[in-house]
Design a protein around this motif. Structure first.
Motif, PDB file in Angstrom:
ATOM      1  N   ALA A 132      94.793  38.259  61.709  1.00 34.01           N
ATOM      2  CA  ALA A 132      94.604  39.721  61.779  1.00 34.01           C
ATOM      3  C   ALA A 132      94.652  40.368  60.400  1.00 34.01           C
ATOM      4  O   ALA A 132      95.456  39.996  59.537  1.00 34.01           O
ATOM      5  CB  ALA A 132      95.687  40.329  62.663  1.00 34.01           C
ATOM      6  N   THR A 133      93.821  41.359  60.196  1.00 35.39           N
ATOM      7  CA  THR A 133      93.845  42.143  58.961  1.00 35.39           C
ATOM      8  C   THR A 133      95.103  43.018  58.970  1.00 35.39           C
ATOM      9  O   THR A 133      95.339  43.742  59.944  1.00 35.39           O
ATOM     10  CB  THR A 133      92.608  43.061  58.905  1.00 35.39           C
ATOM     11  OG1 THR A 133      91.440  42.259  59.076  1.00 35.39           O
ATOM     12  CG2 THR A 133      92.523  43.797  57.583  1.00 35.39           C
TER      13      THR A 133
ATOM     14  N   CYS B 155      86.124  40.978  66.933  1.00 35.86           N
ATOM     15  CA  CYS B 155      87.259  41.924  66.965  1.00 35.86           C
ATOM     16  C   CYS B 155      88.600  41.288  67.259  1.00 35.86           C
ATOM     17  O   CYS B 155      89.631  41.904  67.035  1.00 35.86           O
ATOM     18  CB  CYS B 155      86.984  43.049  67.953  1.00 35.86           C
ATOM     19  SG  CYS B 155      87.087  42.549  69.682  1.00 35.86           S
TER      20      CYS B 155
ATOM     21  N   GLY C 242      92.131  43.050  67.976  1.00 37.17           N
ATOM     22  CA  GLY C 242      91.878  44.474  67.739  1.00 37.17           C
ATOM     23  C   GLY C 242      92.545  45.131  66.552  1.00 37.17           C
ATOM     24  O   GLY C 242      92.649  46.361  66.511  1.00 37.17           O
ATOM     25  N   ALA C 243      92.945  44.348  65.540  1.00 35.05           N
ATOM     26  CA  ALA C 243      93.619  44.978  64.388  1.00 35.05           C
ATOM     27  C   ALA C 243      92.696  45.972  63.678  1.00 35.05           C
ATOM     28  O   ALA C 243      93.140  47.037  63.233  1.00 35.05           O
ATOM     29  CB  ALA C 243      94.101  43.903  63.407  1.00 35.05           C
TER      30      ALA C 243
ATOM     31  N   ASP D 144      83.849  39.859  70.933  1.00 30.57           N
ATOM     32  CA  ASP D 144      84.341  38.553  70.495  1.00 30.57           C
ATOM     33  C   ASP D 144      83.877  37.545  71.555  1.00 30.57           C
ATOM     34  O   ASP D 144      83.555  37.941  72.684  1.00 30.57           O
ATOM     35  CB  ASP D 144      85.884  38.576  70.415  1.00 30.57           C
ATOM     36  CG  ASP D 144      86.454  37.504  69.496  1.00 30.57           C
ATOM     37  OD1 ASP D 144      86.979  37.854  68.413  1.00 30.57           O
ATOM     38  OD2 ASP D 144      86.366  36.304  69.862  1.00 30.57           O
ATOM     39  N   VAL D 145      83.842  36.257  71.173  1.00 32.99           N
ATOM     40  CA  VAL D 145      83.486  35.233  72.176  1.00 32.99           C
ATOM     41  C   VAL D 145      84.726  34.694  72.894  1.00 32.99           C
ATOM     42  O   VAL D 145      84.600  33.961  73.862  1.00 32.99           O
ATOM     43  CB  VAL D 145      82.728  34.046  71.532  1.00 32.99           C
ATOM     44  CG1 VAL D 145      81.284  34.418  71.243  1.00 32.99           C
ATOM     45  CG2 VAL D 145      83.437  33.534  70.284  1.00 32.99           C
ATOM     46  N   ASP D 146      85.907  35.042  72.410  1.00 34.11           N
ATOM     47  CA  ASP D 146      87.149  34.526  72.993  1.00 34.11           C
ATOM     48  C   ASP D 146      87.634  35.518  74.050  1.00 34.11           C
ATOM     49  O   ASP D 146      88.106  36.612  73.724  1.00 34.11           O
ATOM     50  CB  ASP D 146      88.174  34.369  71.856  1.00 34.11           C
ATOM     51  CG  ASP D 146      89.479  33.755  72.321  1.00 34.11           C
ATOM     52  OD1 ASP D 146      89.902  34.052  73.458  1.00 34.11           O
ATOM     53  OD2 ASP D 146      90.073  32.997  71.538  1.00 34.11           O
TER      54      ASP D 146
ATOM     55  N   ARG E 242      91.421  36.714  73.834  1.00 31.40           N
ATOM     56  CA  ARG E 242      91.662  37.706  72.772  1.00 31.40           C
ATOM     57  C   ARG E 242      91.067  39.065  73.158  1.00 31.40           C
ATOM     58  O   ARG E 242      91.670  40.105  72.894  1.00 31.40           O
ATOM     59  CB  ARG E 242      91.045  37.233  71.453  1.00 31.40           C
ATOM     60  CG  ARG E 242      91.803  36.075  70.839  1.00 31.40           C
ATOM     61  CD  ARG E 242      91.282  35.793  69.458  1.00 31.40           C
ATOM     62  NE  ARG E 242      91.961  34.650  68.873  1.00 31.40           N
ATOM     63  CZ  ARG E 242      91.942  34.353  67.590  1.00 31.40           C
ATOM     64  NH1 ARG E 242      91.274  35.118  66.747  1.00 31.40           N
ATOM     65  NH2 ARG E 242      92.567  33.297  67.124  1.00 31.40           N
TER      66      ARG E 242
ATOM     67  N   ALA F 223      80.784  39.240  73.653  1.00 25.65           N
ATOM     68  CA  ALA F 223      79.439  39.021  73.112  1.00 25.65           C
ATOM     69  C   ALA F 223      79.517  38.104  71.904  1.00 25.65           C
ATOM     70  O   ALA F 223      80.519  38.091  71.182  1.00 25.65           O
ATOM     71  CB  ALA F 223      78.807  40.357  72.695  1.00 25.65           C
TER      72      ALA F 223
ATOM     73  N   ALA G 246      78.518  37.265  68.252  1.00 29.58           N
ATOM     74  CA  ALA G 246      78.150  38.090  67.095  1.00 29.58           C
ATOM     75  C   ALA G 246      76.744  37.782  66.600  1.00 29.58           C
ATOM     76  O   ALA G 246      76.124  38.613  65.936  1.00 29.58           O
ATOM     77  CB  ALA G 246      79.156  37.861  65.965  1.00 29.58           C
TER      78      ALA G 246
ATOM     79  N   ASP H  33      84.477  39.695  60.617  1.00 26.54           N
ATOM     80  CA  ASP H  33      85.535  38.963  59.921  1.00 26.54           C
ATOM     81  C   ASP H  33      85.493  37.530  60.434  1.00 26.54           C
ATOM     82  O   ASP H  33      86.281  37.156  61.308  1.00 26.54           O
ATOM     83  CB  ASP H  33      86.884  39.649  60.244  1.00 26.54           C
ATOM     84  CG  ASP H  33      88.075  38.916  59.684  1.00 26.54           C
ATOM     85  OD1 ASP H  33      87.886  37.979  58.879  1.00 26.54           O
ATOM     86  OD2 ASP H  33      89.206  39.285  60.056  1.00 26.54           O
TER      87      ASP H  33
ATOM     88  N   ARG I 138      83.266  30.729  61.038  1.00 29.19           N
ATOM     89  CA  ARG I 138      82.870  30.927  62.446  1.00 29.19           C
ATOM     90  C   ARG I 138      82.860  32.403  62.762  1.00 29.19           C
ATOM     91  O   ARG I 138      83.922  32.997  62.751  1.00 29.19           O
ATOM     92  CB  ARG I 138      83.853  30.205  63.370  1.00 29.19           C
ATOM     93  CG  ARG I 138      83.684  28.743  63.282  1.00 29.19           C
ATOM     94  CD  ARG I 138      84.452  28.094  64.398  1.00 29.19           C
ATOM     95  NE  ARG I 138      84.572  26.663  64.112  1.00 29.19           N
ATOM     96  CZ  ARG I 138      85.672  25.961  64.241  1.00 29.19           C
ATOM     97  NH1 ARG I 138      86.772  26.547  64.664  1.00 29.19           N
ATOM     98  NH2 ARG I 138      85.692  24.690  63.975  1.00 29.19           N
ATOM     99  N   PRO I 139      81.763  33.050  63.042  1.00 31.79           N
ATOM    100  CA  PRO I 139      80.412  32.474  62.952  1.00 31.79           C
ATOM    101  C   PRO I 139      80.010  32.253  61.501  1.00 31.79           C
ATOM    102  O   PRO I 139      80.552  32.911  60.604  1.00 31.79           O
ATOM    103  CB  PRO I 139      79.547  33.565  63.594  1.00 31.79           C
ATOM    104  CG  PRO I 139      80.312  34.822  63.424  1.00 31.79           C
ATOM    105  CD  PRO I 139      81.754  34.471  63.458  1.00 31.79           C
TER     106      PRO I 139
END
Ligand SMILES: C[S@@+](CC[C@H](N)C(=O)[O-])C[C@H]1O[C@@H](n2cnc3c(N)ncnc32)[C@H](O)[C@@H]1O
Length: 391
Positions: free
Chosen positions: A82-83, A105, A108-109, A125-127, A130, A149, A151, A164, A181-182
């Motif tokens: 996370a940022t 995302c 969500g940070a 995000d694909v996860d 998360r 979705a 990216a 990110d 990734r990606p």
């Protein structure tokens, strides 16, 4: 690695029963001494015990990094990736007023920083775990929409895109943009002509990318955290490099390659300065020197020197200068009763730990030894450190 959360865990943790259970588990110490007893108790009293304990521990770890995380759902990896809130808020401020799509995302940070300043925020995000966590974490923000979705397959139009990409490949950190990734080249190709901001590792090989927009290197509390690629539409006119120095206690400082960089060539002054890593990585050492009336010890080395220490910095007052030889260092340290010794090295092949073991400073006075090269001469500066940062 941490515990592997399932969608069922997330649904439970976000329910009224889960929130009550989290509050109870948060009253436990969960220290190494109490852990086994505490875990037994959680197992006895609650469903999803591992998810409860992990969440409470992650929230406790997250507080210094993520300002909103007291009630968040997280995974161990997501927290590491996370940022930090201060960095995310800085990026969000540059995007204030725009609709933004964060295409990676996670929990969500970045969304949390964008939500207060952007009219519409899409997170994908694909996860799926998360994403479910992000939906929980951002539930109070009506302008944030999390969706699943890829990216690399654009699902939005007309928004700024931020990304990110994950920096680990095969469990290892990578410097190769194609291994993110990606993959970064695929990501850039997926959004031609869009305003794009991409967070990258500061050590990434930017030359491989041939980036024509702005590269912003950001540090937080003295540690370089990231490099952000900004497409031309989001960059300030004429700026291709920016260093942003963020601090938990002081106002941000920013420097760009559009700033003046003319500095004199002079003999060392009274002080040596090691500029913030963001300045060095962004290649703005001369610009920083020009702003503060400093100059370089050597044109190829990032140490600066001057007659005064700029306010709000840590610097080194030169006590003695001599050609570097281990024998001379040992003699000088003994003569000055040197005890604790900080060793800074740039431009000469010296291992500070090995040198410290070899010269054995056993006295009482703290010093800093700056080892560098002036022209082709390995040079030592014995200094005293002075910190004028207001903490
Ligand atoms: C470094 S994390 C992002 C962290 C996020 N910026 C934050 O501050 O919390 C990278 C994310 O990219 C996601 N990801 C990886 N490949 C993806 C893809 N092809 N499409 C969308 N998301 C992807 C991962 O699941 C992970 O959540």
């Amino acid at each position: 690695m941490g515990y592997g959360f399932s969608r069922r865990d997330v649904a439970y943790l976000g329910s009224a029963a889960g929130r009550g259970a989290l509050a109870e588990v948060d009253r436990l110490a969960l220290t190494p001494q109490t852990y086994v007893r505490d875990l037994e108790r959680v197992r006895r009293d609650h469903a999803h015990p591992a998810a409860l304990v992990e969440t409470v521990q992650l929230r406790r770890r997250a507080v210094t990094k993520l300002s909103e995380a007291r009630h968040w759902l997280l995974t161990d990896d997501a927290l590491q990736q996370a940022t930090p809130s201060l960095v995310a808020r800085h990026r969000a401020a540059r995007l204030a007023g725009r609709a933004v799509h964060d295409v990676t995302c996670s929990v969500g940070a970045e969304l949390a920083a964008l939500a207060p300043v952007c009219p519409a925020v899409l997170g994908s995000d694909v996860d799926d775990v998360r994403l479910a966590m992000a939906a929980h974490n951002l539930a109070e923000h009506a302008n944030v929409l999390p969706i699943e979705a890829d990216a690399l397959v654009p699902v939005s139009a007309g928004t700024v895109v931020i990304a990110d990409p994950a920096r680990r490949a095969d469990g290892r950190r990578t410097r190769d943009p194609a291994k993110l990734r990606p993959p970064l080249p695929d990501l850039l190709a997926a959004y031609p002509g869009r305003d794009l901001a991409v967070k990258c590792a500061p050590g990434l090989d930017f030359d491989r990318l041939g980036w024509s927009g702005e590269i912003e290197v950001v540090s937080l509390d003295g540690v370089v955290r990231e490099a952000c690629l900004w497409t031309c539409g989001l960059a300030e006119h004429g700026v291709t490099r920016r260093a942003t120095i963020l601090s938990s206690t002081r106002r941000p400082v920013t420097l760009t390659d559009a700033d003046p960089q003319d500095i004199p060539r002079r003999a060392p002054g009274a002080w040596i300065l090691d500029p913030d890593g963001a300045v060095v990585r962004a290649g703005l050492v001369r610009h920083y020197a020009a702003r503060h009336g400093l100059w370089q010890l050597d044109p190829r080395i990032a140490y600066l020197t001057g007659d005064e220490l700029p306010a709000g910095t840590r610097g080194f007052r030169i006590v003695e200068r001599f050609d570097y030889r281990e024998k001379s260092v040992r003699a000088e340290l003994r003569r000055r009763d040197c005890g604790p010794l900080e060793i800074l090295v740039r431009g000469v092949d010296v291992d500070p730990d090995r040198l410290r073991r070899s010269v054995k400073p056993v006295g009482s006075q703290p010093f800093t030894l700056v080892l560098t090269r002036i022209g082709s001469t390995p040079t030592a500066f014995l200094c005293t450190a002075v910190d004028s940062r207001v903490l």
